[in-house]
Design a protein around this motif. Structure first.
Motif, PDB file in Angstrom:
ATOM      1  N   ARG A   2       0.834  -1.210   0.000  1.00  0.00           N
ATOM      2  CA  ARG A   2       0.000   0.000   0.000  1.00  0.00           C
ATOM      3  C   ARG A   2       0.872   1.266   0.000  1.00  0.00           C
ATOM      4  O   ARG A   2       0.625   2.205  -0.758  1.00  0.00           O
ATOM      5  CB  ARG A   2      -0.911   0.018   1.239  1.00  0.00           C
ATOM      6  N   GLN A   3       1.881   1.266   0.874  1.00  0.00           N
ATOM      7  CA  GLN A   3       2.706   2.480   0.989  1.00  0.00           C
ATOM      8  C   GLN A   3       3.575   2.682  -0.259  1.00  0.00           C
ATOM      9  O   GLN A   3       3.728   3.802  -0.747  1.00  0.00           O
ATOM     10  CB  GLN A   3       3.562   2.392   2.252  1.00  0.00           C
ATOM     11  N   ALA A   4       4.138   1.594  -0.778  1.00  0.00           N
ATOM     12  CA  ALA A   4       4.998   1.700  -1.962  1.00  0.00           C
ATOM     13  C   ALA A   4       4.188   2.111  -3.185  1.00  0.00           C
ATOM     14  O   ALA A   4       4.639   2.912  -4.005  1.00  0.00           O
ATOM     15  CB  ALA A   4       5.698   0.366  -2.211  1.00  0.00           C
ATOM     16  N   SER A   5       2.988   1.578  -3.284  1.00  0.00           N
ATOM     17  CA  SER A   5       2.128   1.913  -4.414  1.00  0.00           C
ATOM     18  C   SER A   5       1.757   3.397  -4.374  1.00  0.00           C
ATOM     19  O   SER A   5       1.835   4.100  -5.379  1.00  0.00           O
ATOM     20  CB  SER A   5       0.873   1.033  -4.378  1.00  0.00           C
ATOM     21  N   ALA A   6       1.377   3.878  -3.179  1.00  0.00           N
ATOM     22  CA  ALA A   6       0.991   5.288  -3.043  1.00  0.00           C
ATOM     23  C   ALA A   6       2.144   6.220  -3.382  1.00  0.00           C
ATOM     24  O   ALA A   6       1.935   7.333  -3.855  1.00  0.00           O
ATOM     25  CB  ALA A   6       0.494   5.558  -1.625  1.00  0.00           C
ATOM     26  N   ARG A   7       3.376   5.766  -3.145  1.00  0.00           N
ATOM     27  CA  ARG A   7       4.546   6.626  -3.380  1.00  0.00           C
ATOM     28  C   ARG A   7       5.219   6.332  -4.728  1.00  0.00           C
ATOM     29  O   ARG A   7       6.362   6.717  -4.957  1.00  0.00           O
ATOM     30  CB  ARG A   7       5.527   6.486  -2.224  1.00  0.00           C
ATOM     31  N   GLY A   8       4.520   5.657  -5.602  1.00  0.00           N
ATOM     32  CA  GLY A   8       4.973   5.525  -6.984  1.00  0.00           C
ATOM     33  C   GLY A   8       6.102   4.543  -7.216  1.00  0.00           C
ATOM     34  O   GLY A   8       6.694   4.525  -8.296  1.00  0.00           O
ATOM     35  N   LEU A   9       6.413   3.715  -6.229  1.00  0.00           N
ATOM     36  CA  LEU A   9       7.546   2.794  -6.387  1.00  0.00           C
ATOM     37  C   LEU A   9       7.278   1.757  -7.481  1.00  0.00           C
ATOM     38  O   LEU A   9       8.204   1.308  -8.165  1.00  0.00           O
ATOM     39  CB  LEU A   9       7.810   2.080  -5.048  1.00  0.00           C
ATOM     40  N   PHE A  10       6.010   1.397  -7.648  1.00  0.00           N
ATOM     41  CA  PHE A  10       5.674   0.376  -8.642  1.00  0.00           C
ATOM     42  C   PHE A  10       5.765   0.939 -10.068  1.00  0.00           C
ATOM     43  O   PHE A  10       5.794   0.173 -11.020  1.00  0.00           O
ATOM     44  CB  PHE A  10       4.256  -0.168  -8.406  1.00  0.00           C
ATOM     45  N   ARG A  11       5.754   2.273 -10.173  1.00  0.00           N
ATOM     46  CA  ARG A  11       5.869   2.868 -11.502  1.00  0.00           C
ATOM     47  C   ARG A  11       7.328   3.050 -11.916  1.00  0.00           C
ATOM     48  O   ARG A  11       7.662   2.971 -13.088  1.00  0.00           O
ATOM     49  CB  ARG A  11       5.166   4.239 -11.527  1.00  0.00           C
ATOM     50  N   SER A  12       8.205   3.274 -10.935  1.00  0.00           N
ATOM     51  CA  SER A  12       9.599   3.580 -11.278  1.00  0.00           C
ATOM     52  C   SER A  12      10.463   2.336 -11.395  1.00  0.00           C
ATOM     53  O   SER A  12      11.551   2.395 -11.968  1.00  0.00           O
ATOM     54  CB  SER A  12      10.194   4.523 -10.221  1.00  0.00           C
ATOM     55  N   SER A  13      10.036   1.208 -10.851  1.00  0.00           N
ATOM     56  CA  SER A  13      10.835  -0.023 -10.909  1.00  0.00           C
ATOM     57  C   SER A  13       9.915  -1.215 -11.171  1.00  0.00           C
ATOM     58  O   SER A  13       8.711  -1.147 -10.927  1.00  0.00           O
ATOM     59  CB  SER A  13      11.560  -0.262  -9.581  1.00  0.00           C
ATOM     60  N   GLN A  14      10.523  -2.293 -11.651  1.00  0.00           N
ATOM     61  CA  GLN A  14       9.773  -3.555 -11.777  1.00  0.00           C
ATOM     62  C   GLN A  14       9.780  -4.226 -10.405  1.00  0.00           C
ATOM     63  O   GLN A  14      10.830  -4.616  -9.899  1.00  0.00           O
ATOM     64  CB  GLN A  14      10.436  -4.467 -12.807  1.00  0.00           C
ATOM     65  N   VAL A  15       8.609  -4.316  -9.806  1.00  0.00           N
ATOM     66  CA  VAL A  15       8.525  -4.888  -8.462  1.00  0.00           C
ATOM     67  C   VAL A  15       8.156  -6.363  -8.544  1.00  0.00           C
ATOM     68  O   VAL A  15       7.311  -6.764  -9.343  1.00  0.00           O
ATOM     69  CB  VAL A  15       7.490  -4.122  -7.601  1.00  0.00           C
ATOM     70  N   ILE A  16       8.836  -7.163  -7.723  1.00  0.00           N
ATOM     71  CA  ILE A  16       8.517  -8.589  -7.592  1.00  0.00           C
ATOM     72  C   ILE A  16       8.068  -8.830  -6.156  1.00  0.00           C
ATOM     73  O   ILE A  16       8.846  -8.627  -5.223  1.00  0.00           O
ATOM     74  CB  ILE A  16       9.748  -9.473  -7.883  1.00  0.00           C
ATOM     75  N   LEU A  17       6.832  -9.223  -5.979  1.00  0.00           N
ATOM     76  CA  LEU A  17       6.330  -9.597  -4.653  1.00  0.00           C
ATOM     77  C   LEU A  17       6.124 -11.109  -4.673  1.00  0.00           C
ATOM     78  O   LEU A  17       5.138 -11.613  -5.222  1.00  0.00           O
ATOM     79  CB  LEU A  17       5.015  -8.871  -4.346  1.00  0.00           C
ATOM     80  N   ALA A  18       7.087 -11.814  -4.097  1.00  0.00           N
ATOM     81  CA  ALA A  18       7.105 -13.271  -4.230  1.00  0.00           C
ATOM     82  C   ALA A  18       5.832 -13.917  -3.679  1.00  0.00           C
ATOM     83  O   ALA A  18       5.384 -14.939  -4.180  1.00  0.00           O
ATOM     84  CB  ALA A  18       8.333 -13.833  -3.527  1.00  0.00           C
ATOM     85  N   LEU A  19       5.268 -13.318  -2.638  1.00  0.00           N
ATOM     86  CA  LEU A  19       4.064 -13.898  -2.034  1.00  0.00           C
ATOM     87  C   LEU A  19       2.850 -13.005  -2.317  1.00  0.00           C
ATOM     88  O   LEU A  19       1.865 -13.000  -1.583  1.00  0.00           O
ATOM     89  CB  LEU A  19       4.258 -14.080  -0.522  1.00  0.00           C
ATOM     90  N   GLY A  20       2.930 -12.277  -3.419  1.00  0.00           N
ATOM     91  CA  GLY A  20       1.919 -11.266  -3.717  1.00  0.00           C
ATOM     92  C   GLY A  20       0.531 -11.807  -3.972  1.00  0.00           C
ATOM     93  O   GLY A  20      -0.462 -11.115  -3.734  1.00  0.00           O
TER      94      GLY A  20
END
Lengths: 298, 427
Positions: B244-262
């Protein structure tokens, strides 16, 4: 030094939340002389109440800006319902008693609240982030911050000023200061110390609940929140000097910056950073940054 | 003479009636199954879906007549009581005669503690989660079987997917929980990424403690490092808060995020499109190649518990199916009578079983070979869906028997990743 600006912003944002935890604790200690372990529970209850009320109101289709007053309303509601009742039924019996008794009573309260939270809310995390979403984001030094984080810094500064004004320029504040200076003389001068104690404790509960409520839009609320809050709160209050509001503010900034420095440069030290700071300060100033040595009668 | 003829006649007449009775005496009244999972505390976010799935699967098995005609009687043990309590409960259940087989546990730490106890008490133990690759690394456990994958194939799969989807990505940020699961995953993922792309480097590595509520400073630190890829194997409330916090702060837009247990938070958090997520195995019920049994189980789970099963639930259901298959295979091998403990152990050794979401094989070292499903989020919440899915064959990405896992990972090559099935090949 590439990270100077983000570290400063992160440090102040972290300090703001830490300050809300510690300031109520130190206020209650300065007036009531009670080490209140249950203070962390009020922080958690404030967060749960804010998330619950916010969830109900937002799901009813209310405008998002309403989520802000709800945070303050939740803290006020928590304080109004719990402050006077807890003070009259538990805390007052610990006045003047040894610290061990105070800690045992308030720790029992803390455990009761922990179980009550699990009974009522279960073990899952809750989120209500309308207040975060409505404020948007800002780019500072190439890093995106929530405007809500910046608002918290301003709110923490406002609370420091408001408390100072309240204590030195209002009738209630002057009575609190008088009771802190000498409860017996205050009573002989006609101050109802019983009501002052209740008022001070309720303000302490309000500040804790406000901290939890303000943290909840960004961090959510889950079991264990109260325990984490009280441990950190005690460390900050000890660094600042128990009973010192300005001390709590400065200690919060020091601890916040220390944690941020650790995350940026030595992540392994982050969990112990507040306690390393506490150790260092107490070795040099055993009564905290703003505390003074007191005479102990035997 | 008349008396003898009468007795023989009586015996012959009664024989058909007595025979089932004699057979029924051979079978126990119930099959005691000890099931270890977290029912309280923060880990209940994973433990309760496991418990719910066990309850539903056992309910369905018993409704169909049980295993070989014997109903399953579960006893649930809460792992939140800590290692000492869990071991003590295991000993009690093994000792009081109520339990024939253990399905344990969620926590790798508890698995490591229970495995030698299972051997000592000669109690069959089938693990339902137990991700740690250390379980069979330096020890043989004749009574312990893992019909699931371990951390090595699980995190090699994410590195392979990242190498296939973003071959030019070199700057890696890692944010994992501060205990063995997080540190092991960081070591495996890093080794695999460097094997698949020799230019890969870890630019920031953070291990926040379990139960952290605010990741704001960590998010700033990661953003400041400008990573191409952000990898995390956080789970439960920590994962939800971070996402939630990373998404709100745009982290998912600037990098390819891998959430292994997503996959486990898809029904609770609106992850943006394009986040790489998986299920630590093949336990995704809504894959394009999903069996009808998986869809039916998910629908029944949804009806009973109000949401769809997340992967820990499917792993539990699959593990109980492996136990069922083992008992049935043992009965088939011995002519249909109720199997002895040794016969069940023999059946589990080398078993290949059909599960709800694929096929599992238990090797000679008792470790499992399971496919790895990885995909990307499609945006939105509700029924969990993934895009760009791939099913990596378990045998291809699991270290051979006896190999040092980390050394094996470092022997992998970019060609190895390129030869694996491509992302999207499952859709």
């Amino acid at each position: 030094m590439d990270f100077l600006l983000p570290m400063l912003v992160d440090g102040l944002a972290a300090s703001a939340l830490i300050f809300f935890i510690a300031v109520g604790l130190t206020l209650v200690f300065s007036v009531l002389r009670v080490l209140n372990v249950a203070h962390g529970s009020f922080y958690a209850v404030g967060a749960y109440v804010a998330v619950t009320i916010g969830g109900v109101v937002m799901s009813a289709g209310a405008p998002q800006w309403l989520s802000f007053p709800i945070l303050f309303l939740s803290a006020a509601l928590t304080a109004a319902l719990l402050g006077p009742v807890i003070e009259r039924t538990f805390i007052r019996f610990t006045y003047g008693k040894p610290e061990a008794v105070q800690i045992l009573v308030t720790f029992a309260l803390f455990l009761i609240f922990e179980d009550l939270q699990k009974l009522v809310f279960g073990v899952q995390a809750y989120y209500q982030d309308a207040a975060v979403n409505v404020l948007g984001i800002s780019d500072i030094g190439g890093i995106i911050y929530l405007n809500y984080q910046l608002l918290l810094i301003a709110l923490a500064a406002a609370v420091v000023v408001a408390l100072r004004v309240m204590l030195h320029h209002t009738r209630l504040g002057k009575m609190i200061v008088a009771v802190v200076a000498d409860p017996e003389v205050s009573a002989t001068l006609g101050i109802d110390t019983r009501r002052v104690y209740m008022a001070a404790f309720t303000i302490g509960v309000f500040l804790a609940a406000l901290g939890g409520a303000l943290a909840s839009p960004n961090s959510g609320v889950a079991p264990g929140l109260g325990a984490e809050a009280i441990v950190l709160g005690f460390a900050v209050a000890a660094i600042g000097g128990l009973g010192q509001i300005e001390g709590a503010a400065l200690a919060a900034v020091i601890v916040g910056i220390a944690r941020v420095l650790a995350i940026y440069y030595v992540p392994q030290l982050e969990p112990v950073a507040p306690y390393l700071v506490m150790l260092a300060v107490l070795l040099v100033r055993p009564y905290g940054l703003f505390g003074a040595a007191t005479q102990r009668k035997i | 003479m008349k008396a003898i003829v009468a007795a023989l006649s009586l015996a012959m007449t009664a024989a058909p009636m007595l025979a089932p009775a004699a057979l029924a005496q051979d079978k126990p009244e119930q099959l005691g199954m000890g099931i270890f999972t977290f029912a309280s505390g923060p880990a209940a976010a994973y433990g309760m879906p496991g418990r719910n799935a066990a309850e539903l699967m056992i309910e369905q098995i018993n409704a169909d007549g049980g295993i070989g005609g014997v109903p399953v009687a579960p006893t649930y043990v809460d792992e939140a009581q800590g290692g000492e309590g869990v071991v003590s409960e295991f000993r009690r259940l093994a000792g009081d005669g109520s339990t024939d087989i253990m399905v344990a546990a969620l926590s790798s730490g508890n698995c490591m503690a229970l495995a030698p106890i299972a051997d000592q008490l000669e109690m069959p133990m089938v693990t339902w989660n137990c991700d740690t690759h250390q379980l069979f690394l330096n020890a043989e456990h004749p009574y312990v079987f893992r019909p699931n994958s371990s951390t090595v194939p699980e995190f090699v799969a994410y590195a392979a997917y990242a190498a296939q989807k973003a071959p030019d990505a070199t700057r890696i940020a890692i944010i994992n929980p501060d205990y063995a699961f997080g540190h092991d995953a960081a070591a495996i993922f890093t080794a695999a990424m460097k094997a698949f792309n020799p230019n890969a480097e870890v630019v920031v590595e953070l291990f926040p403690k379990l139960g952290t509520q605010s990741f704001n400073t960590e998010i700033s630190r990661i953003a400041a490092a400008r990573p191409d890829i952000i990898f995390s194997n956080m789970w439960g409330g920590d994962l939800e808060s971070f996402a939630r916090q990373a998404s709100a702060r745009g982290l998912f837009r600037s990098s390819q995020v891998i959430l292994a247990l997503g996959e486990s938070i898809l029904q609770r958090v609106e992850l943006p499109e394009g986040v790489i997520v998986g299920v630590l195995g093949d336990s995704f019920w809504n894959a394009p190649d999903a069996k009808q049994e998986a869809l039916d189980f998910a629908a029944a789970y949804n009806e009973k518990f109000g949401d769809y099963p997340v992967f820990p639930g499917m792993k539990m259901a699959n593990t109980i199916l492996v136990v069922k298959t083992a008992y049935e295979a043992a009965m088939e091998a011995n002519g249909g009578t109720w199997p002895t403990k040794d016969e069940v152990l023999a059946a589990l050794d080398g078993i290949t079983a059909e599960t709800l979401t694929g096929t599992v094989t238990v090797r000679e070292d008792h470790d499992g070979i399971v496919d790895q499903i990885v995909g990307m989020t499609t945006g939105g919440t509700g029924t969990p869906e993934l895009a760009e899915m791939v099913r990596y064959p378990g045998a291809a990405i699991t270290p051979p028997v006896g190999a040092d896992p980390i050394e094996w990972v470092s022997t992998l090559t970019p060609e190895f990743a390129a030869e694996l099935p491509a992302p999207g090949s499952l859709n």
